[in-house]
Design an enzyme around this catalytic site. Structure first.
Site, PDB file in Angstrom:
ATOM      1  N   LYS A 204      31.361  -5.257  21.324  1.00 52.79           N
ATOM      2  CA  LYS A 204      32.374  -3.728  20.562  1.00 52.79           C
ATOM      3  C   LYS A 204      31.764  -2.876  19.088  1.00 52.79           C
ATOM      4  O   LYS A 204      31.279  -2.260  19.331  1.00 52.79           O
ATOM      5  CB  LYS A 204      33.556  -4.339  20.501  1.00 52.79           C
TER       6      LYS A 204
ATOM      7  N   TYR B 286      39.519 -12.727  21.180  1.00 51.22           N
ATOM      8  CA  TYR B 286      38.647 -11.610  21.582  1.00 51.22           C
ATOM      9  C   TYR B 286      37.820 -11.896  21.178  1.00 51.22           C
ATOM     10  O   TYR B 286      36.065 -11.490  21.535  1.00 51.22           O
ATOM     11  CB  TYR B 286      38.906 -10.484  20.763  1.00 51.22           C
TER      12      TYR B 286
HETATM   13  N1  LIG Z   1      41.278  -3.612  29.236  1.00 48.86           N
HETATM   14  C1  LIG Z   1      41.650  -3.366  27.974  1.00 48.86           C
HETATM   15  O1  LIG Z   1      42.642  -3.438  27.672  1.00 48.86           O
HETATM   16  C2  LIG Z   1      40.688  -2.448  27.131  1.00 48.86           C
HETATM   17  C3  LIG Z   1      40.935  -2.005  25.964  1.00 48.86           C
HETATM   18  C4  LIG Z   1      39.348  -1.771  25.071  1.00 48.86           C
HETATM   19  C5  LIG Z   1      38.683  -1.172  25.856  1.00 48.86           C
HETATM   20  N2  LIG Z   1      38.293  -1.992  26.768  1.00 48.86           N
HETATM   21  C6  LIG Z   1      36.701  -1.872  27.332  1.00 48.86           C
HETATM   22  O2  LIG Z   1      36.479  -1.053  28.885  1.00 48.86           O
HETATM   23  C7  LIG Z   1      35.624  -1.623  30.150  1.00 48.86           C
HETATM   24  C8  LIG Z   1      35.755  -1.655  31.003  1.00 48.86           C
HETATM   25  O3  LIG Z   1      36.726  -2.981  31.059  1.00 48.86           O
HETATM   26  P1  LIG Z   1      38.033  -3.389  31.767  1.00 48.86           P
HETATM   27  O4  LIG Z   1      39.322  -3.609  30.844  1.00 48.86           O
HETATM   28  O5  LIG Z   1      38.332  -1.838  33.015  1.00 48.86           O
HETATM   29  O6  LIG Z   1      37.736  -4.309  32.552  1.00 48.86           O
HETATM   30  P2  LIG Z   1      37.477  -4.738  34.278  1.00 48.86           P
HETATM   31  O7  LIG Z   1      36.890  -5.528  35.014  1.00 48.86           O
HETATM   32  O8  LIG Z   1      38.067  -4.028  35.234  1.00 48.86           O
HETATM   33  O9  LIG Z   1      36.013  -3.781  34.227  1.00 48.86           O
HETATM   34  C9  LIG Z   1      35.007  -4.153  33.640  1.00 48.86           C
HETATM   35  C10 LIG Z   1      33.534  -3.866  34.488  1.00 48.86           C
HETATM   36  O10 LIG Z   1      31.984  -4.414  34.118  1.00 48.86           O
HETATM   37  C11 LIG Z   1      31.142  -4.484  34.989  1.00 48.86           C
HETATM   38  N3  LIG Z   1      30.302  -5.288  35.129  1.00 48.86           N
HETATM   39  C12 LIG Z   1      30.730  -7.262  34.358  1.00 48.86           C
HETATM   40  N4  LIG Z   1      29.038  -7.231  34.070  1.00 48.86           N
HETATM   41  C13 LIG Z   1      28.035  -6.469  34.667  1.00 48.86           C
HETATM   42  C14 LIG Z   1      27.034  -6.680  35.049  1.00 48.86           C
HETATM   43  N5  LIG Z   1      25.572  -7.527  34.697  1.00 48.86           N
HETATM   44  N6  LIG Z   1      26.409  -5.035  35.679  1.00 48.86           N
HETATM   45  C15 LIG Z   1      26.846  -4.439  36.166  1.00 48.86           C
HETATM   46  N7  LIG Z   1      28.539  -4.240  35.893  1.00 48.86           N
HETATM   47  C16 LIG Z   1      29.023  -5.302  35.225  1.00 48.86           C
HETATM   48  C17 LIG Z   1      32.746  -5.444  36.088  1.00 48.86           C
HETATM   49  O11 LIG Z   1      31.884  -5.380  37.322  1.00 48.86           O
HETATM   50  C18 LIG Z   1      33.702  -4.689  36.191  1.00 48.86           C
HETATM   51  O12 LIG Z   1      33.719  -3.298  36.890  1.00 48.86           O
HETATM   52  C19 LIG Z   1      35.178  -2.835  29.371  1.00 48.86           C
HETATM   53  O13 LIG Z   1      33.754  -2.265  28.369  1.00 48.86           O
HETATM   54  C20 LIG Z   1      36.149  -3.336  28.224  1.00 48.86           C
HETATM   55  O14 LIG Z   1      35.872  -4.128  27.195  1.00 48.86           O
HETATM   56  C21 LIG Z   1      38.851  -2.157  28.202  1.00 48.86           C
END
Ligand SMILES: NC(=O)c1ccc[n+]([C@@H]2O[C@H](COP(=O)([O-])OP(=O)(O)OC[C@H]3O[C@@H](n4cnc5c(N)ncnc54)[C@H](O)[C@@H]3O)[C@@H](O)[C@H]2O)c1
Length: 227
Positions: free
Chosen positions: A163, A156
């Site tokens: 985070k 990670y």
């Molecule tokens: N998937 C998991 O297991 C998980 C677990 C806990 C937290 N999260 C968090 O959830 C959130 C969403 O992630 P996800 O897993 O749905 O993946 P995802 O890739 O679908 O979403 C990430 C988003 O960030 C956007 N992004 C990146 N750089 C950017 C920029 N410069 N300007 C605007 N947008 C930008 C991307 O376009 C994308 O839509 C993140 O903060 C991630 O860390 C995810």
């Protein structure tokens, strides 16, 4: 009549139908909320987000790179024109370079660290600043965090540090925005879910196979802030 009937807000972070932001948006829509969507600039990204957001009657679908102040300002100008005020802001945005997610953590480069913190942490502050005058009383800001903020999770890497900073940012924003505008700021720590972003984390598949019970139960912790 849904839980969110009469409420309206903005969603950052839909990249495709696996995005956590999309699941949140779908649920908000089902509960009656009106939605504005920000997407990463670019034709492909716009097409993908339009395909999802238009059928649910999105009020705004507009590009916004959260690292660019002008983009954030232009996005909220569109939101103001379409919705006037907002009741919620969903921040589901994170990014770290391939190098930062595949090398050992101690090798994280300065520029990779800066970029990850800018996109994944500072963006929450930038969005709150530009949305400040649009918030209704009792509006809610929500961001997404992960267990890697508080525990070592192999692979990670810099995202764990981001985070941790994001969770702290939530507490400080909650104090200020609660005080100034009665706006609540919270983070939900999601369980591991296969998405575009999580696919970039080396060993993520291993996390999924090692945690089947936790994934199924998906207990979510509240990372501090306001409620
Ligand atoms: N998937 C998991 O297991 C998980 C677990 C806990 C937290 N999260 C968090 O959830 C959130 C969403 O992630 P996800 O897993 O749905 O993946 P995802 O890739 O679908 O979403 C990430 C988003 O960030 C956007 N992004 C990146 N750089 C950017 C920029 N410069 N300007 C605007 N947008 C930008 C991307 O376009 C994308 O839509 C993140 O903060 C991630 O860390 C995810």
């Amino acid at each position: 009549m849904g839980l969110m009937t009469g409420k309206q807000g903005v969603i950052f972070g839909v990249a495709n139908d696996h995005s956590l932001a999309w699941h949140i948006a779908e649920r908000l829509h089902r509960e009656g909320a009106a939605l504005a969507f920000a997407h990463l600039p670019g034709e492909k990204m716009e097409r993908r987000v339009r395909m999802l957001a238009e059928p649910i009657g999105a009020k705004v679908i507009h590009p916004c790179d959260v690292t660019k102040d002008a983009d954030v300002e232009a996005f909220f100008a569109r939101v103001r024109a379409a919705l006037d005020k907002i009741d919620f802001l969903v921040h589901a945005v994170a990014f770290a370079s391939r190098d930062a997610l595949t090398n050992r953590f101690w090798q994280t480069g300065r520029e990779d660290f800066r970029q990850a913190m800018d996109i994944s942490v500072y963006s929450l502050i930038a969005l709150c600043q530009k949305a400040f005058h649009l918030f209704n009383d009792n509006a809610s800001v929500l961001t997404l965090t992960y267990l890697g903020a508080v525990k070592f999770v192999p692979g990670y890497n810099v995202m764990g540090v981001c985070k941790a900073a994001l969770e702290s940012t939530v507490r400080y924003l909650a104090a200020d925005l609660g005080d100034l505008r009665r706006v609540r700021v919270n983070a939900i720590s999601a369980g591991p879910v296969r998405t575009l972003s999580s696919a970039g984390i080396s060993g993520f598949d291993k996390v999924l196979t090692h945690l089947p019970d936790q994934v199924a139960a998906a207990p979510q912790h509240h990372a501090g802030g306001s409620r």
